[in-house]
Design an enzyme around this catalytic site. Structure first.
Site, mmCIF file in Angstrom:
data_model
loop_
_atom_site.group_PDB
_atom_site.id
_atom_site.type_symbol
_atom_site.label_atom_id
_atom_site.label_comp_id
_atom_site.label_asym_id
_atom_site.label_seq_id
_atom_site.Cartn_x
_atom_site.Cartn_y
_atom_site.Cartn_z
ATOM 1 N N SER A 74 0.899 -1.269 -0.001
ATOM 2 C CA SER A 74 0.046 0.079 0.024
ATOM 3 C C SER A 74 0.816 1.275 0.041
ATOM 4 O O SER A 74 2.038 1.239 0.560
ATOM 5 C CB SER A 74 -0.809 -0.103 1.224
ATOM 6 O OG SER A 74 -1.677 1.232 1.421
ATOM 7 N N TYR B 12 -3.062 -0.457 9.712
ATOM 8 C CA TYR B 12 -3.111 -0.970 8.586
ATOM 9 C C TYR B 12 -1.878 -0.546 8.097
ATOM 10 O O TYR B 12 -1.174 -1.436 7.182
ATOM 11 C CB TYR B 12 -4.101 -0.170 7.551
ATOM 12 C CG TYR B 12 -4.271 -0.680 6.247
ATOM 13 C CD1 TYR B 12 -4.717 -1.890 5.601
ATOM 14 C CD2 TYR B 12 -3.855 0.245 5.187
ATOM 15 C CE1 TYR B 12 -4.693 -2.495 4.625
ATOM 16 C CE2 TYR B 12 -3.822 -0.236 3.887
ATOM 17 C CZ TYR B 12 -4.125 -1.378 3.566
ATOM 18 O OH TYR B 12 -4.124 -1.993 2.163
#
Length: 246
Positions: free
Chosen positions: A141, A155
């Protein structure tokens, strides 16, 4: 042509979104494909049908990425069904965004299980069945580099772990010609983060190109890394984020 004819790829979380786009692109480049899914068998079946329409063989395996036994079983079933395993794409992910004070132990445990332990377990299982010259590709990501909003601590931590894992696995498996890389998507038009969502205009403003990616654009980079043209690329992290982190 960066073809992978006759090879087999396993794409975890391949029933929809980026995973489905990756699975289809690898099939178009000549590979037989196995995908895992957790809940949505109908969507997985649709992806299998799309893969088979390219003339390649396809298999959908139900597996909860939080369960290491199910992850190992998916790898084994892929190799047993197709007789080989050449490419592993660790795409299955858990997306939990919440203020630090509101994160529950259950959210933390599942996110780390799916985003960190599962890719490591899958790589461990795949390395034992993978042909020399294979490929392991993680889906990371862009929030490993830049955090635009509060609430990403869990996350971001889980996806940042993939960077160290990628570098270490690249060193460990390089002698067999197995490359290990991680692709960091930015804002991508999926069900979880649609390009017409409530925060879309703000998110687009962070990119250099002023738009969301389509899943196929992320899949194109994964497919490049899976092919022979990328045989000398390993231990790398590659952003496909429209300049979000530039």
């Amino acid at each position: 042509m960066n073809r992978i004819d006759g090879k087999t790829a396993l794409v975890t979380g391949g029933g929809r979104g980026i995973g489905a786009a990756v699975a289809l692109r690898l099939a178009e480049q000549g590979a037989d494909i196995a995908i895992t899914y957790h809940r949505d068998a109908a969507r997985a079946a649709e992806t299998v049908a799309r893969i088979e329409s390219t003339g390649r063989r396809a298999l959908a395996v139900r597996a909860d990425a939080a369960d290491p036994d199910e992850v190992r079983a998916a790898v084994a079933r892929t190799a047993d069904t197709f007789g080989r395993l050449d490419v592993l794409v660790n795409n299955a992910g858990e997306f939990q965004v919440a203020p630090l004070a509101e994160l529950t132990p259950e959210q933390i445990d599942r996110t780390l299980a799916v985003n960190v332990r599962a890719p490591l377990v899958a790589a461990q299982a795949a390395a034992g069945r993978m042909t020399d010259g294979g490929r392991i590709i993680g889906i990371g990501s862009n929030v490993t580099t830049y955090i635009p909003f509060p609430g990403f601590s869990l996350y971001s931590a889980s996806k940042t772990a993939l960077i160290g894992m990628t570098k270490a696995l690249a060193r460990e498996l390089g002698g067999r010609g197995i490359t290990v890389n991680v692709v960091h998507p930015g804002a991508t038009n999926t069900e979880l983060n649609p390009a017409d969502g409530p925060m879309a205009d703000t998110i687009r403003g962070y990119t250099a190109v002023g738009r969301y990616a389509e899943p196929a654009e992320v899949a194109a980079m994964v497919a490049h890394l899976a092919g022979p043209d990328a045989a000398y690329v390993t231990g790398a992290q590659i952003a496909v984020d429209g300049g979000f982190t530039s």
